[in-house]
Design an enzyme around this catalytic site. Structure first.
Site, PDB file in Angstrom:
ATOM      1  N   LYS A 190       0.722  -1.110   0.024  1.00 17.06           N
ATOM      2  CA  LYS A 190      -0.148  -0.193   0.092  1.00 17.06           C
ATOM      3  C   LYS A 190       1.058   1.376   0.067  1.00 17.06           C
ATOM      4  CE  LYS A 190      -1.297   2.299   2.831  1.00 17.06           C
ATOM      5  NZ  LYS A 190      -0.984   3.577   3.434  1.00 17.06           N
TER       6      LYS A 190
ATOM      7  N   THR B 150       1.755   6.271   5.015  1.00 14.92           N
ATOM      8  CA  THR B 150       2.795   5.031   5.198  1.00 14.92           C
ATOM      9  C   THR B 150       2.913   4.062   3.905  1.00 14.92           C
ATOM     10  OG1 THR B 150       2.415   5.101   7.417  1.00 14.92           O
ATOM     11  CG2 THR B 150       2.995   2.940   6.423  1.00 14.92           C
TER      12      THR B 150
END
Lengths: 403, 403
Positions: A181, A192
């Site tokens: 991700k 993140t």
């Protein structure tokens, strides 16, 4: 998204109510993912260098040190980063791992944890607990073995990514599957970068760690969206050994390719970006110095804004290289631009501009896929870094996301 | 702009046709400035660390080494940076100095040169030659001794600055006068920072150099508009000694104040900026580490964009500090915000957010003058860095300035 699975690994993803149920997340807010191995795994991790590491980063480092050869599961939540949460955060990360171990009947210390989302809010452990029961059940079901499970788990790790990111490679009789991700830019405190790679190759933990470190340096550490590293960035690798030993060099090459694939997917999906930029630095005395020069160019606001505006401003590229901290001889520098895979077009030689065609350079800068190639003329080492441009949308998305 | 002059120094500025005659430059395109001292000067310089230094930077370093105690003049042109111009550029910089010496009847090697403007184009020496004849005549006239000469010279060094930047200080019986041109962002390849400080204090060249270096570190090196350092950045100081000796500590304090004044004028005039941000880092183990943390916060795209959007996103400030490369103990970090000189409002203590009032924090972030104060709890050293926000205008101005 038809990547094959890896024997012995199951995947699932569910919604546990941690992520806001908004259109930005595609309506159905999957936010808890689980990866389980039927067999104990050699495991390794590469973590953020940020001095404010989030609780799951601290937890995983300890867990990997204690039990590097018999990991069984990774649980990932999206919506809450469990960062800047103090002692309670550490306890919550440990509780999340223990809940997974209990739900799956695994030994203590055999589950790893990843979190991504808002910084500074306590983890809603009750929601996580209910979610883990559901996701463990789903992983054990037929769904967990098929492509649907893999897609659900990939989706459940995303925050503002516009699509899940999966990649697969084969090496000999072994398979590799990775999911990531990304550092989408709409919500900076959700930016993140998380990635997990699983394989059925048989590898020692130390060897896996060394290969993962080098592969991450050439892939995840070679992308730059905005230069801000997160408190939670983590790459994990699990190898369950079911396919037996592999050629280490071939495995590392496949692992590096897989990680590069995922890293480029992250940059291409960076929200607010309109272009994908490859910065290639050749002729350096070392790969590290080549990378440092490439990173400085790739993070230059002026370069990134000029790329957005379609301005082939070679002076900004040289000026950025010049402040990278690496010794350079200006008289040896050469620079080329290329667009959408076309031929390289030289604009600078021996540190000074050639009599190039400004219209051709400007045409190249209209391409969505841009190459900036700087040759330093000092050695034979090189490095590549991938980045995006700096756009009005980047400013809009980041300036106003909470207010 | 009523700063007093300094005895023994004359100033002038003329238009020699190097700068485009556009509204951006206020119509009248002054582009050649001259500063002359009646008496020989101790001189010192602080230069860009960029590895592609422009020809005038290379020329001045050599000239100062050869003749640090008897400098007489500084000539500055705007519109052409004489950077990335190879051997011809070095010859042109030397020619520019020699033309000044000839026009004023000064000894060889007693003139310094500064250039700012477009990179990679040969210096139009014919225009410079005609301009030097004119500016030397003006400097010798009555205009050269008065405030008009100072204003003309300050204007002639600007590129996309919206106003000339002057500052003055007194120390004992001696005067200091400084002028600077800034890193305005509309034309990134004109974003050079140039400054000249003149004084009638009597100082040894080595002492002047040491003080200038320290003052520049706390002023010009403590501002960040976009993190890109130029090929031409230069700060020069000339001391003609007419006022006799001064207390060194008092002089250095005045010099640092003067440079800080000019540096802050540069940030406040940064085009595309809507806010002036002071990043103060306290509780560090050394001034250098405090500055490194402050610089990392001040150059974070996410922090700068959040400031623009009025979002008091403390997590981004901590995350930026965490990646600065300095050892930090998150449990010791505290953070305050303040706006327009108001009281500091604490939002983080012991590395975790307090139960602060989000509305009050958001109100502070609407202020044009913002303080971000991070305490590291590790020592007693501190540093301040000044920056601007990252705005839509910044992207617009830099994306489309050549196309």
């Amino acid at each position: 998204m038809t990547e094959r699975g890896v024997p012995g690994f199951r995947f699932a993803g569910v919604a546990c109510g941690m992520k806001p149920q908004t259109a930005a997340y595609g309506g159905r807010a999957l936010d808890l993912a689980l990866i389980v191995s039927d067999a104990p795994c050699a495991a390794a991790g590469v973590f953020t260098q940020n001095r404010f590491p989030a609780a799951p980063v601290l937890y995983d480092k300890q867990a990997l040190q204690a039990n590097p050869a018999a990991m069984r599961a990774v649980v990932i939540n999206a919506g809450n980063a469990n960062a800047c949460t103090g002692e309670q955060g550490l306890a919550d990360a440990a509780a999340m791992a223990a809940l997974v171990e209990a739900a799956l009947g695994l030994p203590a210390g055999s589950a790893l944890v990843m979190s991504t989302g808002v910084i500074g809010l306590p983890l809603p452990v009750d929601k996580v607990e209910a979610g883990i029961r559901a996701v463990a059940g789903l992983a054990r079901s037929e769904t967990g073995q098929g492509s649907e499970g893999r897609m659900l788990s990939a989706k459940a790790t995303t925050t503002t990514d516009t699509k899940p990111k999966l990649a697969a490679r084969q090496v000999g009789g072994a398979s590799l599957l990775g999911m990531a991700k990304g550092a989408a830019m709409i919500h900076p405190n959700m930016a993140t970068m998380l990635a997990v790679v699983v394989t059925d190759a048989a590898l020692e933990p130390a060897a896996l760690h060394a290969m993962l470190r080098r592969a991450a340096d050439r892939s995840f550490n070679a992308i730059s969206v905005d230069g801000d590293t997160s408190t939670n960035d983590t790459v994990l690798a699990l190898a369950n050994g079911l396919a037996g030993p592999v050629d280490p060099a071939a495995f590392e090459a496949a692992l590096t390719e897989l990680c590069t694939d995922l890293a480029q997917q992250i940059v291409r999906d960076a929200e607010g970006a309109s272009k994908f930029v490859t910065v290639r630095v050749t002729g350096a005395t070392s790969e590290a110095s080549a990378r440092q020069v490439a990173q400085t160019i790739a993070t230059s606001l002026l370069v990134k804004t000029a790329v957005y505006g379609g301005d082939p401003n070679w002076g900004l590229v040289l000026a950025a290289a010049g402040r990278s901290g690496i010794e350079l001889d200006p008289a040896c520098a050469a620079l080329w631009f290329a667009g959408d895979g076309g031929a390289e077009y030289q604009v600078v030689s021996a540190g000074a501009p050639l009599a190039y065609d400004e219209a051709e350079a400007a045409r190249i800068f209209t391409c969505r896929d841009l190459l900036i190639h700087l040759h330093l003329g000092a050695g034979a080492a090189e490095a590549m870094v991938w980045t995006s441009d700096l756009t009005h949308d980047y400013v809009s998305l980041n300036a106003h996301y909470r207010t």
